[in-house]
Design a protein around this motif. Structure first.
Motif, mmCIF file in Angstrom:
data_model
loop_
_atom_site.group_PDB
_atom_site.id
_atom_site.type_symbol
_atom_site.label_atom_id
_atom_site.label_comp_id
_atom_site.label_asym_id
_atom_site.label_seq_id
_atom_site.Cartn_x
_atom_site.Cartn_y
_atom_site.Cartn_z
ATOM 1 N N LEU A 161 0.863 -1.181 0.000
ATOM 2 C CA LEU A 161 0.000 0.000 0.000
ATOM 3 C C LEU A 161 0.894 1.224 0.000
ATOM 4 O O LEU A 161 2.087 1.149 0.318
ATOM 5 C CB LEU A 161 -0.919 0.013 1.228
ATOM 6 N N THR A 162 0.309 2.351 -0.385
ATOM 7 C CA THR A 162 0.990 3.616 -0.143
ATOM 8 C C THR A 162 0.085 4.436 0.754
ATOM 9 O O THR A 162 -1.143 4.352 0.666
ATOM 10 C CB THR A 162 1.278 4.407 -1.441
ATOM 11 N N THR A 163 0.706 5.190 1.651
ATOM 12 C CA THR A 163 -0.072 6.023 2.557
ATOM 13 C C THR A 163 0.575 7.399 2.628
ATOM 14 O O THR A 163 1.803 7.518 2.669
ATOM 15 C CB THR A 163 -0.220 5.353 3.945
ATOM 16 N N ASP A 164 -0.264 8.406 2.581
ATOM 17 C CA ASP A 164 0.205 9.789 2.570
ATOM 18 C C ASP A 164 1.051 10.059 3.819
ATOM 19 O O ASP A 164 0.667 9.674 4.920
ATOM 20 C CB ASP A 164 -1.023 10.719 2.532
ATOM 21 N N LYS A 165 2.195 10.717 3.624
ATOM 22 C CA LYS A 165 3.056 11.040 4.769
ATOM 23 C C LYS A 165 2.358 11.990 5.742
ATOM 24 O O LYS A 165 2.811 12.156 6.873
ATOM 25 C CB LYS A 165 4.395 11.615 4.280
ATOM 26 N N GLN A 166 1.252 12.593 5.287
ATOM 27 C CA GLN A 166 0.447 13.442 6.183
ATOM 28 C C GLN A 166 -0.455 12.617 7.110
ATOM 29 O O GLN A 166 -1.267 13.190 7.838
ATOM 30 C CB GLN A 166 -0.454 14.381 5.365
ATOM 31 N N ARG A 167 -0.346 11.298 7.053
ATOM 32 C CA ARG A 167 -1.173 10.450 7.922
ATOM 33 C C ARG A 167 -0.277 9.635 8.866
ATOM 34 O O ARG A 167 -0.200 8.402 8.757
ATOM 35 C CB ARG A 167 -2.001 9.469 7.076
ATOM 36 N N PRO A 168 0.402 10.295 9.813
ATOM 37 C CA PRO A 168 1.349 9.569 10.685
ATOM 38 C C PRO A 168 0.698 8.459 11.509
ATOM 39 O O PRO A 168 1.314 7.409 11.746
ATOM 40 C CB PRO A 168 1.932 10.666 11.591
ATOM 41 N N GLU A 169 -0.557 8.643 11.899
ATOM 42 C CA GLU A 169 -1.239 7.604 12.688
ATOM 43 C C GLU A 169 -1.453 6.350 11.852
ATOM 44 O O GLU A 169 -1.355 5.230 12.342
ATOM 45 C CB GLU A 169 -2.594 8.119 13.211
ATOM 46 N N ALA A 170 -1.765 6.559 10.571
ATOM 47 C CA ALA A 170 -1.970 5.424 9.670
ATOM 48 C C ALA A 170 -0.669 4.648 9.509
ATOM 49 O O ALA A 170 -0.663 3.407 9.549
ATOM 50 C CB ALA A 170 -2.467 5.912 8.314
ATOM 51 N N ILE A 171 0.437 5.369 9.360
ATOM 52 C CA ILE A 171 1.739 4.704 9.175
ATOM 53 C C ILE A 171 2.049 3.820 10.386
ATOM 54 O O ILE A 171 2.442 2.662 10.252
ATOM 55 C CB ILE A 171 2.849 5.757 8.920
ATOM 56 N N LYS A 172 1.832 4.369 11.591
ATOM 57 C CA LYS A 172 2.070 3.587 12.824
ATOM 58 C C LYS A 172 1.185 2.345 12.855
ATOM 59 O O LYS A 172 1.616 1.262 13.258
ATOM 60 C CB LYS A 172 1.766 4.445 14.063
ATOM 61 N N PHE A 173 -0.048 2.528 12.464
ATOM 62 C CA PHE A 173 -0.996 1.403 12.452
ATOM 63 C C PHE A 173 -0.520 0.301 11.499
ATOM 64 O O PHE A 173 -0.485 -0.883 11.866
ATOM 65 C CB PHE A 173 -2.387 1.922 12.052
ATOM 66 N N TYR A 174 -0.100 0.679 10.297
ATOM 67 C CA TYR A 174 0.352 -0.322 9.326
ATOM 68 C C TYR A 174 1.619 -1.031 9.838
ATOM 69 O O TYR A 174 1.763 -2.238 9.651
ATOM 70 C CB TYR A 174 0.611 0.323 7.949
ATOM 71 N N GLU A 175 2.506 -0.265 10.480
ATOM 72 C CA GLU A 175 3.713 -0.892 11.024
ATOM 73 C C GLU A 175 3.351 -1.908 12.112
ATOM 74 O O GLU A 175 3.966 -2.964 12.207
ATOM 75 C CB GLU A 175 4.673 0.180 11.555
ATOM 76 N N SER A 176 2.328 -1.584 12.886
ATOM 77 C CA SER A 176 1.919 -2.512 13.956
ATOM 78 C C SER A 176 1.395 -3.829 13.384
ATOM 79 O O SER A 176 1.437 -4.865 14.054
ATOM 80 C CB SER A 176 0.859 -1.857 14.853
ATOM 81 N N LEU A 177 0.926 -3.786 12.140
ATOM 82 C CA LEU A 177 0.413 -4.999 11.497
ATOM 83 C C LEU A 177 1.513 -5.821 10.835
ATOM 84 O O LEU A 177 1.294 -6.973 10.469
ATOM 85 C CB LEU A 177 -0.602 -4.617 10.406
ATOM 86 N N GLY A 178 2.688 -5.221 10.633
ATOM 87 C CA GLY A 178 3.787 -5.963 10.011
ATOM 88 C C GLY A 178 4.309 -5.336 8.727
ATOM 89 O O GLY A 178 5.220 -5.871 8.099
ATOM 90 N N PHE A 179 3.719 -4.226 8.309
ATOM 91 C CA PHE A 179 4.219 -3.536 7.114
ATOM 92 C C PHE A 179 5.519 -2.803 7.433
ATOM 93 O O PHE A 179 5.696 -2.288 8.542
ATOM 94 C CB PHE A 179 3.191 -2.499 6.627
ATOM 95 N N LYS A 180 6.401 -2.742 6.435
ATOM 96 C CA LYS A 180 7.648 -1.985 6.548
ATOM 97 C C LYS A 180 7.616 -0.830 5.553
ATOM 98 O O LYS A 180 7.270 -1.047 4.381
ATOM 99 C CB LYS A 180 8.868 -2.854 6.200
#
Lengths: 156, 156
Positions: free
Chosen positions: A126-145
């Motif tokens: 997936l790609t996620t806007d760098k303006q969505r820091p909470e989303a990035i943390k959430f995806y990392e918690s699931l195993g995304f790098k």
């Protein structure tokens, strides 16, 4: 959240206005969508194109009352790379405003990961806007790098 | 580079071994591809899946001697977002080792941008490994913005 009472299913044309309402109800979405009834024709055309393509799965998560809790679109792309692989890609992920903070997003991602494996994908991206820091943390918690830059060139 | 003598065309099965050789000939590619003749069956299967899908365009750039200078895969994905849009995505971009430093990559991207517009896409997107700083600079020079994180979850 009582997961037994939830159902994942492919979206139908009857769900379309609810889905467009959800994708418009978002800090970035509200700047680029037009939610009105009747829906602008372009959404119907797009729905038909998604629905008729076996590599697209526009999904919703529904509770037993028929409320739509969330939506996302999975895309399966065949490539030569990685010895002739399939990649799964997820986009347009939204949780309904009345159902946030209850694990709906996590539930949807766990389903999407299983579905991607079932279809033979070797990764989910997936790609996620760098303006969505909470989303990035959430995806990392699931195993995304966050191993890649997600680069966009807008023509319009 | 004399651009008049170059031709963009869809790859055929006859080009497949050359393309696999190119995707394997790369710092990251060599760790994940298997280039041998006859080609592993999985590449042929993947080629058929790509070739039979109207939303995939596996392209090559060829000179008048029939040498393949470069390759890339364009994917067109229908979405509800952006008022029912099509996104173009580019992956598996490689320039043949004998033809690097001559503007082949730029030439391919300019073609891909025009082709994406022609197919009604409102943007062209890609993800590129953060371990490829030169690639990121190159994409920025073309007009891409690194606005997003490109997140991957590998199952295998």
């Amino acid at each position: 959240m009582d997961e037994k009472k939830l159902e994942f299913r492919k979206a139908t044309i009857k769900d379309l206005s609810k889905i467009v309402e959800m994708i418009a109800d978002d800090a970035l979405g509200k700047t680029r969508e037009i939610f009105q009834i009747p829906l602008p024709e372009d959404y119907l055309t797009a729905f038909d194109r998604i629905d008729s393509d076996v590599n697209q799965e526009l999904m919703i998560l529904e509770n037993e009352e028929g409320d739509i809790l969330g939506t996302f679109q999975l895309t399966f792309i065949p490539y030569l790379t990685y010895q002739g692989s399939t990649r799964a890609q997820i986009e347009a992920v939204r949780v309904h405003k009345d159902h946030r903070g209850k694990g709906v997003g996590k539930n949807m991602f766990l389903w999407a990961i299983e579905r991607s494996k079932e279809r033979g994908a070797h990764l989910l991206q997936l790609t996620t806007d760098k303006q969505r820091p909470e989303a990035i943390k959430f995806y990392e918690s699931l195993g995304f790098k966050a191993s890649h830059e997600g680069m966009k060139f807008h023509f319009i």
